[in-house]
Design an enzyme around this catalytic site. Structure first.
Site, short mmCIF file in Angstrom:
data_model
loop_
_atom_site.label_atom_id
_atom_site.label_comp_id
_atom_site.label_asym_id
_atom_site.label_seq_id
_atom_site.Cartn_x
_atom_site.Cartn_y
_atom_site.Cartn_z
N ASP A 96 0.83 -1.20 0.00
CA ASP A 96 0.00 0.00 0.00
C ASP A 96 0.86 1.25 0.00
OD1 ASP A 96 0.90 -0.09 2.63
OD2 ASP A 96 -1.10 -0.14 3.54
N ASP A 125 -0.56 -6.22 -0.07
CA ASP A 125 -1.10 -5.57 1.12
C ASP A 125 -2.62 -5.51 1.07
OD1 ASP A 125 0.74 -4.84 3.09
OD2 ASP A 125 1.42 -3.10 1.97
N LYS A 142 -0.69 -9.43 3.03
CA LYS A 142 -0.08 -8.91 4.25
C LYS A 142 -1.11 -8.09 5.00
CE LYS A 142 3.20 -5.68 4.22
NZ LYS A 142 2.57 -4.57 5.01
N GLU A 171 -1.76 -5.71 8.48
CA GLU A 171 -1.20 -4.97 9.61
C GLU A 171 -1.91 -5.37 10.90
OE1 GLU A 171 -0.73 -0.77 9.31
OE2 GLU A 171 0.22 -0.86 7.34
N GLU A 199 8.39 -3.76 11.46
CA GLU A 199 8.77 -2.45 10.93
C GLU A 199 9.14 -1.47 12.03
OE1 GLU A 199 7.25 1.13 7.94
OE2 GLU A 199 6.00 -0.66 8.21
#
Length: 270
Positions: A54, A93, A123, A125, A188
């Protein structure tokens, strides 16, 4: 008749081969890709995982955050990257707010990735609070890479981007994601100590970005890596090329060649 070895496609990187790389102590390389030619080059270079991130909202579309990019836009870019990659695993993402809304909507978005592109995983978050969502997706047949530490989709809650240092919380996030079925955990912008602790706490591959050198692998935004950016470059980036300057200088040469009537010449004419 069997194909000569030179004509056989290289073995595809999979969740299984990534797990073996971790067990064997092999490092994993991961870069972003948003279009066919870039993905084809990175795939030929032997990059293990391509991420249709993204981050395209910022590095391609020119937004200040990752929030504006849509699922349809990511599918559009993922279809190109998926067609280009012959060896690399391609991860896509799930954009905001598809990973935060009702779970079956998230599953539907993950299913779109597998059905409408040649990509292989998504993926998502989040850590411990996303464990149920991860488990539901994996049960539905959708491989999930978790994303812990700094979460760009949370930028307004956090009040900006900052290094995360809460070891206990972040390790718990990674362990919960692994237990829910995530095949890897992206980490991250955490302290080196946290990156080490997460890698020690889980058995799945860990992919760091600004997380120190202890993780199983590393990921960067390709535009940052090759210097195709304008403005801020994060501390964790190592710029391997200066493509912005190359393009700028080529454009000037082109402009000047037109101005002085040296382009097109005989070589470019029929």
């Amino acid at each position: 008749m069997t194909k000569p070895e030179s004509l056989k496609p290289p073995p595809r990187v999979t969740t299984r081969s990534l797990a073996k790389m971790r067990r064997d102590g092999q490092s994993i390389s991961m870069l972003t890709a948003y279009d066919y030619p870039t993905a084809e080059i990175l795939d030929r270079a032997g990059i293990d995982i391509l991420l249709v991130g993204d981050s395209l909202a910022m590095v391609v579309q020119g937004h200040d955050t990752t929030l504006p990019v849509t699922m349809d836009q990511l599918i559009y870019h993922a279809e190109m990257v998926g067609r280009a990659a012959k060896r690399a695993m391609v991860v896509v993402d799930l954009p905001f707010p598809e990973g935060q809304l009702e779970i079956m909507r998230t599953v539907a978005c993950g299913a779109r990735v597998l059905k409408e592109t040649k990509c292989h995983a998504v993926k998502l978050e989040g850590g411990a609070e996303q464990a149920g969502r991860i488990e539901t997706m994996v049960t539905a047949g959708i491989p999930v890479m978790a994303h812990v530490g700094l979460r760009p989709q949370n930028v307004h809650v956090e009040g900006g981007y900052r290094v995360k240092r809460e070891i206990k919380t972040l390790v718990n996030d990674a362990v919960a994601a692994e237990n829910a079925g995530a095949f890897a955990v992206l980490v991250e912008c955490v302290s080196t100590e946290v990156g080490q602790a997460i890698n020690d706490a889980v058995n799945v591959p860990t992919i760091g970005i600004g997380a120190g050198g202890a993780t199983t692998g590393q990921v960067l935004v390709t535009n940052d890596l090759i210097g195709l950016t304008s403005g801020y470059s994060p501390k964790f980036v190592r710029k391997m090329a200066d493509v912005s300057t190359t393009i700028y200088e080529a454009a000037i040469q082109y402009r000047d060649a037109i101005a002085d009537n040296t382009f097109p010449g005989d070589a470019e004419s029929f």
